[in-house]
Design an enzyme around this catalytic site. Structure first.
Site, PDB file in Angstrom:
ATOM      1  N   SER A  22       0.800  -1.230   0.000  1.00  0.00           N
ATOM      2  CA  SER A  22       0.000   0.000   0.000  1.00  0.00           C
ATOM      3  C   SER A  22       0.835   1.284   0.000  1.00  0.00           C
ATOM      4  O   SER A  22       0.463   2.251  -0.676  1.00  0.00           O
ATOM      5  CB  SER A  22      -0.967  -0.005   1.187  1.00  0.00           C
ATOM      6  OG  SER A  22      -1.933  -0.998   0.966  1.00  0.00           O
ATOM      7  N   LYS A  71     -10.237  -6.022  10.349  1.00  0.00           N
ATOM      8  CA  LYS A  71     -11.282  -5.482   9.464  1.00  0.00           C
ATOM      9  C   LYS A  71     -12.687  -5.518  10.083  1.00  0.00           C
ATOM     10  O   LYS A  71     -13.536  -4.720   9.716  1.00  0.00           O
ATOM     11  CB  LYS A  71     -11.287  -6.246   8.139  1.00  0.00           C
ATOM     12  CG  LYS A  71     -10.124  -5.895   7.222  1.00  0.00           C
ATOM     13  CD  LYS A  71     -10.251  -6.660   5.910  1.00  0.00           C
ATOM     14  CE  LYS A  71      -9.184  -6.252   4.929  1.00  0.00           C
ATOM     15  NZ  LYS A  71      -9.386  -6.826   3.605  1.00  0.00           N
ATOM     16  N   GLY A 135     -15.153 -16.548   2.763  1.00  0.00           N
ATOM     17  CA  GLY A 135     -14.520 -15.683   3.765  1.00  0.00           C
ATOM     18  C   GLY A 135     -14.904 -14.235   3.506  1.00  0.00           C
ATOM     19  O   GLY A 135     -15.875 -13.950   2.785  1.00  0.00           O
ATOM     20  N   ALA A 137     -13.437 -11.897   1.714  1.00  0.00           N
ATOM     21  CA  ALA A 137     -13.336 -11.447   0.324  1.00  0.00           C
ATOM     22  C   ALA A 137     -14.518 -11.972  -0.491  1.00  0.00           C
ATOM     23  O   ALA A 137     -15.097 -11.243  -1.307  1.00  0.00           O
ATOM     24  CB  ALA A 137     -12.016 -11.926  -0.277  1.00  0.00           C
TER      25      ALA A 137
END
Ligand code: NAP
Length: 456
Positions: A22, A71, A135, A137
């Site tokens: 990132s 998350k 999951g 994603a």
């Protein structure tokens, strides 16, 4: 880009964060758009998520990305959560909200995947989609399918209850957005898919480097149906799932662009701007170079560049390219014919042109080069620009033994090939040494050990 009193801090919280890409994405956008914000990774322990969020707000941090394992946990400490993130049940981007004195959570993974499929010209409207995995994603994929108007979505997972859970979670979204039907199946139950043509998303962690030869579903009957396959994995560049889709006539993509676009979407939310597409494409090139390094194998003929190169490519899920074969195909002549027509210097010129063509256009590839490639100064510079250069060595006796019966080597057509090998190896060694990043002894013929040395 200048850092001054008005510069803003953006960043990533997760654990671990050491290998994240990132910072490349965000700091490159800042640099190319001349925006004074700096992106930093922060490793945050599980019991410090709340402190991290509140501390970041107190320090006037503009925004944060959130990655594994925070998350879900981070949602408890936000002042607001965007609808999509709420339905998906996970947040990967925090955007500062001055009015509410805290951060609002978004899920830009879903936005990133959506932009990626649009880039690849994939339309889900009215289609049957198969999502492999259940999951975090996979949930974002299913949500995207509803937004994009898919007709039917099958969710296949090893643990059926998790696929059932996604069906339940999406029932509210369905009431609002779409009439998509969603069916949960056990991952072994592919025969329950009745449609002949589907778009498949691979959203399990199977096939990730280093387990590049594994795949969640191996039934050929399944791949017969897949006209388009998207693997959410991006390392290796060509997963086993993608290979199987292509072998059965479908098109297949990895999801490096998803990674890039989730970052771009976060950057746009933080800075309230649109990142121009030419900058996005520049950064995609940079990312590809970082993620998909090439290995360039140099060395004398018979040093094992092709044999070990092919084994290395197979082991790492990379592509393989032999520059001599590439040149033969391009010129429409064999190497001896090129030598006859243009002489050695003409052939060396073609080699240099070839390196210019490959530079910047080849990723995730093991490149076996012709033995004389590093003789030119210009080529040595180009080889290093293309990838990590490994000089494969062996003794003159070992080399002679490996190539003595090969008649396709114009430079060895003499009365005493062994002597010629010794002289040429002696002459070429300084050039190989000057060109290489690593020296690998292939005398052992131990493929596993040689691969480890090249990668290590
Ligand atoms: P996750 O929540 O941990 O889910 C993992 C999934 O893989 C589950 O469905 C799990 O099945 C399945 N799985 C794992 N090992 C398995 C095995 N041996 N056999 C069968 N199924 C197995 O992970 P996630 O966050 O959803 O991520 C999934 C993948 O997407 C990862 O590879 C990740 O790298 C990728 N991803 C990519 C991007 C991007 O930007 N390109 C973004 C996010 C995620 P069970 O439920 O039965 O355990």
């Amino acid at each position: 880009m200048q850092i001054d009193g008005k510069s803003r801090l953006i960043g990533l919280m997760g654990n671990p964060v050491e290998h994240t890409l990132s910072p490349v994405i965000h700091n490159e956008i800042s640099r190319q758009m001349n925006i004074s914000s700096v992106y930093m990774p922060f490793r945050v322990e599980n019991d410090l998520v709340e402190n991290a969020v509140r501390g970041a707000y107190a320090l006037n941090v503009l925004g944060l990305n959130v990655t594994v394992p925070h998350k879900n946990a981070v949602m408890d400490y936000l002042v607001d959560v965007d609808d999509a993130a709420m339905h998906i049940g996970s947040v990967n981007t925090l955007v500062r909200d001055e009015g509410k004195q805290g951060y609002k959570g978004y899920n830009t993974d879903m936005l990133g995947l959506q932009r990626q499929i649009h880039d690849y010209g994939i339309s889900l409207s009215g289609q049957t989609v198969v999502v492999i995995g259940a999951g975090g994603a996979a949930k974002a994929v299913v949500y995207m399918c509803l937004l994009e108007g898919a007709n039917k979505v099958y969710i296949l997972n090893r643990t059926l209850s998790k696929a059932d859970e996604i069906v339940r979670a999406m029932s509210l979204v369905k009431q609002i957005h779409s009439s998509t039907s969603i069916i949960a199946l056990n991952i072994t139950d592919v025969s329950a898919i009745k449609e002949d043509s589907v778009i498949a998303f691979q959203a399990t962690s199977i096939g990730l480097y280093p387990n590049v030869n594994e795949v969640a579903i191996d039934s050929p009957a399944f791949y017969e149906k897949v006209k388009t396959g998207v693997d959410l994995i991006y390392t290796p560049a060509n997963t086993m799932f993608m290979k199987l889709v292509r072998e059965h006539g479908g098109r297949a993509y990895n999801s490096l662009k998803m990674l890039l676009y989730q970052g771009v979407a976060a950057y746009e939310l933080w800075h309230n701007i649109t990142v121009p597409q030419d900058i996005v494409e520049n950064i995609y090139d940079t990312l590809q170079q970082k993620v998909y390094t090439n290995y360039v194998l140099i060395g004398f003929m018979g040093s094992g560049k092709t044999t070990f190169g092919k084994a290395l490519a197979k082991e790492l899920g990379m592509d393989f390219l032999d520059t001599d074969e590439y040149i033969e195909k391009k010129e429409g002549k064999s190497i001896p014919q090129i030598f006859d027509a243009h002489g050695e210097s003409g052939f060396r010129e073609i080699e240099t042109q070839t390196l210019h063509q490959l530079k910047g256009h080849i990723h995730n590839t093991v490149i076996a080069t012709g033995g004389g490639m590093p003789l030119r100064d210009e080529n040595r510079v180009l080889l290093k620009e293309i990838g990590t250069v490994c000089y494969l060595t062996a003794t003159s006796e070992e080399i002679y033994d490996r190539i003595k019966d090969d008649t396709n080597r114009p430079l060895l057509q003499t009365d005493n090939p062994y002597e010629r090998i010794c002289t040429m190896m002696y002459d070429r060694k300084p050039h190989y040494l000057a060109a290489c990043d690593k020296i690998i002894d292939t005398g052992s013929n131990d493929v596993k050990k040689i691969i480890e040395e090249i990668v290590g």
